[in-house]
Design an enzyme around this catalytic site. Structure first.
Site, PDB file in Angstrom:
ATOM      1  N   THR A  50       0.854  -1.191   0.000  1.00 29.76           N
ATOM      2  CA  THR A  50       0.000   0.000   0.000  1.00 29.76           C
ATOM      3  C   THR A  50       0.888   1.238   0.000  1.00 29.76           C
ATOM      4  OG1 THR A  50      -0.141   0.390   2.392  1.00 29.76           O
ATOM      5  CG2 THR A  50      -1.590  -1.321   1.478  1.00 29.76           C
ATOM      6  N   CYS A  51       0.262   2.405   0.061  1.00 34.01           N
ATOM      7  CA  CYS A  51       1.042   3.647   0.064  1.00 34.01           C
ATOM      8  C   CYS A  51       1.870   3.792   1.339  1.00 34.01           C
ATOM      9  CB  CYS A  51       0.133   4.855  -0.121  1.00 34.01           C
ATOM     10  SG  CYS A  51      -1.190   4.964   1.105  1.00 34.01           S
ATOM     11  N   GLU A 114      -8.078   3.769  10.612  1.00 32.48           N
ATOM     12  CA  GLU A 114      -8.650   3.972   9.271  1.00 32.48           C
ATOM     13  C   GLU A 114      -9.105   2.628   8.687  1.00 32.48           C
ATOM     14  OE1 GLU A 114      -7.263   3.118   6.199  1.00 32.48           O
ATOM     15  OE2 GLU A 114      -5.227   2.512   6.672  1.00 32.48           O
ATOM     16  N   PRO A 115     -10.248   2.632   7.987  1.00 24.01           N
ATOM     17  CA  PRO A 115     -10.838   1.373   7.520  1.00 24.01           C
ATOM     18  C   PRO A 115     -10.285   0.855   6.195  1.00 24.01           C
ATOM     19  CG  PRO A 115     -12.322   3.186   7.036  1.00 24.01           C
ATOM     20  CD  PRO A 115     -11.136   3.780   7.767  1.00 24.01           C
ATOM     21  N   GLN A 120      -7.620  -3.430   1.874  1.00 23.00           N
ATOM     22  CA  GLN A 120      -6.356  -3.711   1.197  1.00 23.00           C
ATOM     23  C   GLN A 120      -5.783  -5.059   1.632  1.00 23.00           C
ATOM     24  OE1 GLN A 120      -4.543  -0.094   2.565  1.00 23.00           O
ATOM     25  NE2 GLN A 120      -4.910   0.994   0.651  1.00 23.00           N
ATOM     26  N   ALA A 190      -8.266   6.170 -10.047  1.00 24.73           N
ATOM     27  CA  ALA A 190      -9.689   5.866  -9.834  1.00 24.73           C
ATOM     28  C   ALA A 190      -9.859   4.786  -8.776  1.00 24.73           C
ATOM     29  CB  ALA A 190     -10.341   5.433 -11.147  1.00 24.73           C
ATOM     30  N   GLY A 191      -8.893   4.715  -7.862  1.00 24.84           N
ATOM     31  CA  GLY A 191      -8.973   3.747  -6.778  1.00 24.84           C
ATOM     32  C   GLY A 191      -9.797   4.266  -5.616  1.00 24.84           C
ATOM     33  N   GLU A 192      -9.793   3.506  -4.541  1.00 26.92           N
ATOM     34  CA  GLU A 192     -10.612   3.851  -3.374  1.00 26.92           C
ATOM     35  C   GLU A 192     -10.218   5.209  -2.796  1.00 26.92           C
ATOM     36  OE1 GLU A 192     -11.989   1.872   0.901  1.00 26.92           O
ATOM     37  OE2 GLU A 192     -10.215   1.125  -0.126  1.00 26.92           O
ATOM     38  N   ILE A 194      -8.879   7.861  -4.281  1.00 25.48           N
ATOM     39  CA  ILE A 194      -9.358   8.954  -5.131  1.00 25.48           C
ATOM     40  C   ILE A 194     -10.870   9.109  -5.003  1.00 25.48           C
ATOM     41  CG2 ILE A 194      -9.706   9.659  -7.537  1.00 25.48           C
ATOM     42  CD1 ILE A 194      -6.916  10.306  -6.470  1.00 25.48           C
TER      43      ILE A 194
END
Length: 416
Positions: A50-51, A114-115, A120, A190-192, A194
């Protein structure tokens, strides 16, 4: 004996320039899982990228799983161990169990509680399942983490306050532009993340929003929800000069926004300032862009102060969540203790079926050549009983008096 092991590179130790070096892009993840699963002593594996974190979860019987996983991470990304060693976190067994639950519940996230991380983690699990790199132990571990996260969400208020990376991204943009509703916003991806940014911006009455994505259909889905314009990724360079706010979160393996493009955009804007937020890993925007006058470039690491300002309400629920994790982990550890027994029973039943089938085949042949059904069936029953009880009887005879009571507890159940 096999164990659960986790290697983690996350936001707590590693800056964005390190995390992007070890990130796995979605198109390469299946092969990465296959390569890892092929290493001797790795029975099962899952990769989360993930980021804010890259984590490798394995069931392994290697003598030094940390060394094996560290070498794998360095080799697959073509970087030296010296480059990543200072930023590695390693967990095994009970620590690994606690860590995966902390991750699933959001207790280990940059944004407490955070959910998005749970989704992820589930995606990583399903990716490993499709790649056939799971076994019973890792399956059970992740199902345990998911159910624990659900219980924490249900039994605490940790997810009530609206604090997420997307929420904080919008809050940070308000520090540059007081009135967001008057600004033009370009969202790339266009992911969650964004989609959540679009949702929060819509609540701020932003009416001029552009969604750019490689697959324009995905951009259109978000655009339809929030009365925005959708364009293909190749088109965003032609409209970037119109954007006062740019938030980017794609899965690109190299930056898609360079210094030259932004210099050109600033000239067209007559140097009207642009707020740019790069929440992608690897980064979407070249760091050199931040050197330009009138550009306010931030990365995901810069969100920490905004997050801290909004985190107070969730902090109170953290201790309660940790208590739930401890209790849930006790149940998992109990299952772990009896897992070898399950494997032993499975092996014993398999062996018993082999014996039964062999004797049954013999009895059927005898019945075909003889009319003495009763004696053949009695003989079959005697032989089956003797063969099934031979090894257990032998082991009971060799069991010490101290341990005999444990065997006696099982004997009455046979009569049932």
């Amino acid at each position: 004996m096999s164990q659960i092991a986790i290697l983690s590179v996350n936001h707590q130790l590693a800056p964005v320039e390190v995390r992007e070096k070890v990130a796995f892009t979605p198109d390469k993840l299946t092969q990465a899982l296959s390569d890892l699963h092929g290493i001797y002593g790795i029975y099962a594996c899952i990769i989360l990228s993930t980021c804010n974190r890259v984590e490798i979860y394995v069931n392994s019987d290697n003598e030094n799983p940390k060394e094996v996983l560290s070498n794998y991470l360095a080799k697959i990304h073509n970087i030296t161990r010296d480059r990543i060693n200072p930023y590695l976190n390693y967990f095994e067994d009970n620590e690994a169990l606690t860590h995966v639950c902390n991750v699933a519940t959001g207790l280990d996230s940059l944004v407490l509680g955070e959910p998005q991380i749970l989704g992820q983690l589930k995606n990583a699990y399903h990716m490993a399942k499709e790649a056939k790199t799971l076994n019973k132990l890792l399956e059970k571990l992740f199902q345990h983490a998911f159910s624990t996260a659900k219980k924490v969400r249900t039994d605490t208020q940790i997810g009530v306050s609206p604090v997420s990376i997307a929420y904080c991204s919008v809050k940070l943009s308000e520090k540059i532009f007081e009135c967001l509703s008057e600004q033009t916003v370009l969202l790339i991806g266009a992911g969650e993340m964004i989609e959540l940014c679009a949702q929060y911006l819509n609540k701020k009455k932003v009416s001029n929003m552009i969604i750019a994505n490689r697959t324009i259909e995905n951009a259109q889905k978000i655009a339809n929800l929030y009365q925005a314009q959708s364009i293909g990724l190749k088109q965003f360079s032609s409209v970037i000069h119109k954007a006062d706010i740019i938030i980017s979160s794609t899965a690109a393996s190299v930056p898609i926004i360079g210094k030259g493009l932004i210099e050109s955009a600033l000239k067209k804007r007559k140097h009207k300032p642009i707020f740019m937020l790069d929440i992608a890993i690897p980064r979407d925007i070249e760091p050199e862009v931040g050197q330009l006058d009138d550009i306010y470039l931030y990365t995901i690491d810069d969100l920490e102060q905004v997050i801290n300002d909004n985190i107070g309400n969730r902090e109170k629920e953290k201790n309660l969540a940790q208590e739930i994790i401890i209790k849930q982990n006790q149940v998992f550890n109990q299952w772990l203790k009896v897992l070898p027994n399950e494997q032993l029973v499975r092996s014993y039943r398999s062996n018993a079926n082999l014996i039964k089938n062999k004797l049954l085949e013999k009895a059927i042949k005898q019945i075909k050549h003889s009319g003495d059904y009763e004696n053949i069936i009695r003989k079959f029953a005697d032989q089956l009983t003797n063969k099934l009880l031979h090894l257990p009887s032998k082991n009971i005879k060799q069991t010490s008096t101290d341990n005999l009571s444990q065997c006696e507890g099982c004997i009455p159940n046979i009569k049932k």
